[in-house]
Design an enzyme around this catalytic site. Structure first.
Site, PDB file in Angstrom:
ATOM      1  N   LYS A 190       0.962  -1.291   0.308  1.00 23.62           N
ATOM      2  CA  LYS A 190       0.085  -0.059  -0.173  1.00 23.62           C
ATOM      3  C   LYS A 190       0.726   1.274   0.014  1.00 23.62           C
ATOM      4  CE  LYS A 190      -3.455  -2.827  -0.340  1.00 23.62           C
ATOM      5  NZ  LYS A 190      -4.489  -3.277   0.460  1.00 23.62           N
TER       6      LYS A 190
HETATM    7  C1  LIG Z   1      -5.675  -4.485   0.934  1.00 30.08           C
HETATM    8  C2  LIG Z   1      -6.929  -4.184   0.869  1.00 30.08           C
HETATM    9  C3  LIG Z   1      -7.816  -4.528   1.860  1.00 30.08           C
HETATM   10  C4  LIG Z   1      -7.415  -5.425   2.951  1.00 30.08           C
HETATM   11  O1  LIG Z   1      -6.168  -4.702   3.771  1.00 30.08           O
HETATM   12  P1  LIG Z   1      -5.291  -5.337   5.054  1.00 30.08           P
HETATM   13  O2  LIG Z   1      -4.615  -4.441   5.645  1.00 30.08           O
HETATM   14  O3  LIG Z   1      -4.511  -6.354   4.112  1.00 30.08           O
HETATM   15  O4  LIG Z   1      -6.450  -6.153   5.641  1.00 30.08           O
HETATM   16  C5  LIG Z   1      -9.092  -4.301   2.022  1.00 30.08           C
HETATM   17  N1  LIG Z   1      -9.610  -3.616   0.998  1.00 30.08           N
HETATM   18  C6  LIG Z   1      -9.005  -3.207  -0.092  1.00 30.08           C
HETATM   19  C7  LIG Z   1      -9.518  -2.498  -1.146  1.00 30.08           C
HETATM   20  C8  LIG Z   1      -7.616  -3.658  -0.168  1.00 30.08           C
HETATM   21  O5  LIG Z   1      -6.739  -3.320  -1.195  1.00 30.08           O
END
Ligand SMILES: *Cc1c(COP(=O)(O)O)cnc(C)c1O
Length: 387
Positions: A190
């Site tokens: 991210k």
């Molecule tokens: C990565 C992601 C999540 C989950 O995030 P985590 O921190 O891995 O639980 C949820 N929604 C979207 C759109 C994502 O890309």
């Protein structure tokens, strides 16, 4: 196999980790306070300050942040939660594990997220919550969603897993002035990362207090506060979860947050180069935000036009052979066996998402990409798609 041009490999995403993050982790390990401590508090305060002052409650993931937020908002069995079908499965699982009914709806062809007319068509007397996703870091147009939520008494929680640093209408995504809450992810790919981690932001102090309990077994005081008096004392006041962030993760997050403006500027510059270079090619560029708004550019999703010389799979394979790893965001919910069977979904109900799924590819975009890497991607895409 050994393609002569395969001299480098450009991953689809890579975190920008430097000495600052490494020192922060070592410092935290040496401090002896590994979780529930001062780094967690400092990271929450820093995210809050960055977003203009909402309450910020850290979690071990966005997924658990969404889950405890929906639980704190009273969502459970019998309630329907409306979600764009084009999202990561986490968005839907969070509601599902509370016993709520996930209602995937077709997407807007522009934002690739919740289409307000599709939301309106999906409303029933059991609808309780809208869960839009700022896909790729492009902030959704929240106005029509807020209007629907107000008219029908719905909760509104934003999945901002891609959108730290995005803004709309002069307000940061996550300032959360009109939504119940916004939930970020600090997963490895991210815009900034803790390895794993999440953050819920809200303007509602009661909700924030409830989230602090729900992330820690429903215990009324967290470990840090307990140090100050009667160190043994606590009370379990509801059925919570184990979903708190460690100080090790928070230390990485703090170091990353300090770099966010620079990381963001780099992402913007790469996106800008891609947009200019790809304009003549037979593809749809990702939507740009309205003037004055800011895109987090977590993902650069192109869609191949029918006249492109390769289809999506052929293009991705050819890119891979040249050492460029692409992504696909996402295989929509309605294409996964679990959701298809559980919810009785058919592709016919999602014509826009089907079209987007068939044609879309996510190109590498991350701050650590060198100018050479970007040039190589641009030249390769140009080679493959010039008619
Ligand atoms: C990565 C992601 C999540 C989950 O995030 P985590 O921190 O891995 O639980 C949820 N929604 C979207 C759109 C994502 O890309």
């Amino acid at each position: 196999m050994n393609h002569p041009m395969k001299t480098r490999v450009i991953p689809h995403a890579r975190a920008s980790i430097g000495e600052e993050e490494i020192d922060a982790v070592v410092g935290t390990l040496r401090s002896g306070w590994l979780t529930g401590g001062p780094m967690v508090q400092a990271f929450e305060q820093a995210v809050s300050a960055y977003l203009g002052g909402p309450q910020a409650v850290s979690t071990n993931s966005n997924t658990m942040g969404l889950l405890i937020t929906l639980k704190a908002l009273g969502i459970g069995p019998g309630d329907e939660v409306i979600i764009p079908t084009n999202t990561f499965v986490a968005t839907a699982m969070s509601a599902h594990h509370l016993g709520a009914t996930v209602v995937p709806v077709d997407i807007d062809p522009h934002t690739l997220s919740l289409a307000p007319d599709q939301v309106a068509a999906a409303l029933t007397p059991r609808s309780r919550c809208l869960l839009p996703v700022h896909l790729g870091g492009l902030p959704c147009d929240m106005e029509p969603l807020h209007a629907l939520a107000a008219r029908h008494g719905l909760r509104l929680v934003e999945d901002a897993a891609h959108a730290l640093s995005a803004s709309r209408g002069g307000e940061a995504v996550g300032a959360a002035h009109r939504s119940d809450a916004t939930v970020f992810s600090f997963y490895a790919t991210k815009t900034i990362t803790c390895g794993e981690g999440g953050m819920v932001t809200t303007q509602n102090a009661d909700l924030a207090a409830r989230l602090r309990r729900l992330r820690h077994h429903g215990i009324d005081r967290d470990a840090f506060n307990r140090q100050e008096s009667r160190s043994w004392d606590y009370d379990v006041v509801e059925d919570g979860y184990k979903a708190n962030m460690t100080d090790i993760a928070a230390a990485i997050g703090l170091a990353q947050l300090r770099k966010l403006p620079a990381l963001q500027a780099r992402r913007q510059a790469i996106a800008h180069r891609y947009r200019e270079a790809f304009a003549p090619l037979p593809l749809h560029l990702p939507a740009a935000p309205p003037a004055g708004d800011s895109h987090a550019w977590h993902l650069f999703i192109i869609r191949l036009r029918p006249e492109a010389p390769l289809d999506r799979d052929g293009f991705m394979l050819a890119m891979q052979r040249r050492g460029i790893q692409c992504g696909l965001h996402y295989i929509p919910l309605h294409r996964h066996s679990f959701w298809r069977q559980r919810l009785g979904l058919t592709p016919q109900a999602f014509p826009v998402a089907e079209e987007v799924f068939a044609s879309s590819v996510t190109l590498p975009l991350y701050a650590a990409m060198s100018d050479d890497d970007v040039t190589y991607v641009i030249e390769t895409v140009g080679d493959l798609l010039s008619c």
